[in-house]
Design a protein around this motif. Sequence first.
Motif, PDB file in Angstrom:
ATOM      1  N   SER A 110       0.807  -1.220   0.000  1.00  0.00           N
ATOM      2  CA  SER A 110       0.000   0.000   0.000  1.00  0.00           C
ATOM      3  C   SER A 110       0.844   1.276   0.000  1.00  0.00           C
ATOM      4  O   SER A 110       0.313   2.353  -0.223  1.00  0.00           O
ATOM      5  N   HIS A 111       2.134   1.159   0.243  1.00  0.00           N
ATOM      6  CA  HIS A 111       3.035   2.314   0.218  1.00  0.00           C
ATOM      7  C   HIS A 111       4.211   2.014  -0.710  1.00  0.00           C
ATOM      8  O   HIS A 111       5.338   1.806  -0.245  1.00  0.00           O
ATOM      9  N   PRO A 112       3.989   1.999  -2.023  1.00  0.00           N
ATOM     10  CA  PRO A 112       5.080   1.674  -2.934  1.00  0.00           C
ATOM     11  C   PRO A 112       6.131   2.786  -2.957  1.00  0.00           C
ATOM     12  O   PRO A 112       5.841   3.943  -2.656  1.00  0.00           O
ATOM     13  N   ALA A 113       7.354   2.394  -3.313  1.00  0.00           N
ATOM     14  CA  ALA A 113       8.438   3.364  -3.417  1.00  0.00           C
ATOM     15  C   ALA A 113       8.174   4.271  -4.620  1.00  0.00           C
ATOM     16  O   ALA A 113       7.640   3.831  -5.633  1.00  0.00           O
ATOM     17  N   PRO A 114       8.549   5.538  -4.522  1.00  0.00           N
ATOM     18  CA  PRO A 114       8.335   6.420  -5.666  1.00  0.00           C
ATOM     19  C   PRO A 114       9.220   5.986  -6.829  1.00  0.00           C
ATOM     20  O   PRO A 114      10.332   5.507  -6.631  1.00  0.00           O
ATOM     21  N   PRO A 115       8.718   6.144  -8.050  1.00  0.00           N
ATOM     22  CA  PRO A 115       9.520   5.716  -9.197  1.00  0.00           C
ATOM     23  C   PRO A 115      10.745   6.603  -9.370  1.00  0.00           C
ATOM     24  O   PRO A 115      10.719   7.788  -9.063  1.00  0.00           O
ATOM     25  N   LYS A 116      11.822   5.998  -9.849  1.00  0.00           N
ATOM     26  CA  LYS A 116      13.053   6.750 -10.099  1.00  0.00           C
ATOM     27  C   LYS A 116      12.873   7.579 -11.364  1.00  0.00           C
ATOM     28  O   LYS A 116      12.270   7.122 -12.336  1.00  0.00           O
ATOM     29  N   PRO A 117      13.405   8.785 -11.361  1.00  0.00           N
ATOM     30  CA  PRO A 117      13.302   9.580 -12.587  1.00  0.00           C
ATOM     31  C   PRO A 117      14.192   8.971 -13.671  1.00  0.00           C
ATOM     32  O   PRO A 117      15.302   8.516 -13.401  1.00  0.00           O
TER      33      PRO A 117
END
Length: 142
Positions: A110-117
């Motif tokens: 429910s708290h995925p890591a933010p995607p890398k730019p």
Amino acid sequence: MTTSPQPVRPWADFLIGLLLLALQGAIALWTAIVMGLRQWSAGSGPPRSGPPPMDWVPVLAFGTVAGVASLLAYGMMRGGRRWSAGGQFLAAGLLGIATLTFGVQEWSRSHPAPPKPEVSPTSYEARCVCRSGGGPCECPGG
């Protein structure tokens, strides 16, 4: 007049412990099957945008079974049934580990890591290659 203590029957204690462990194993298996069917049926609906909310049902279900096993273990230890109490404490510990595992899995889902730019191949960062073992980087054109 004094009452005599109850006779110690280690085999009865051991068999009661095994019976309770089998019963709790069946309850945990039934809970796992119900949780699996819940997840399976949840996948048939329309897809959601964004991360799913945290599902507390598996955490609460296995936590409740672990709590009941702990209370049974405490009651059996107070009653002098050491083998049964040891088995119940073992079951409560394993169910507690399963509860923590489900909680961590639900939290990470429910708290995925933010995607890398993403770095485009023509950007400055993509062309800069560090070849000096710890010193400043040598970048073409920079």
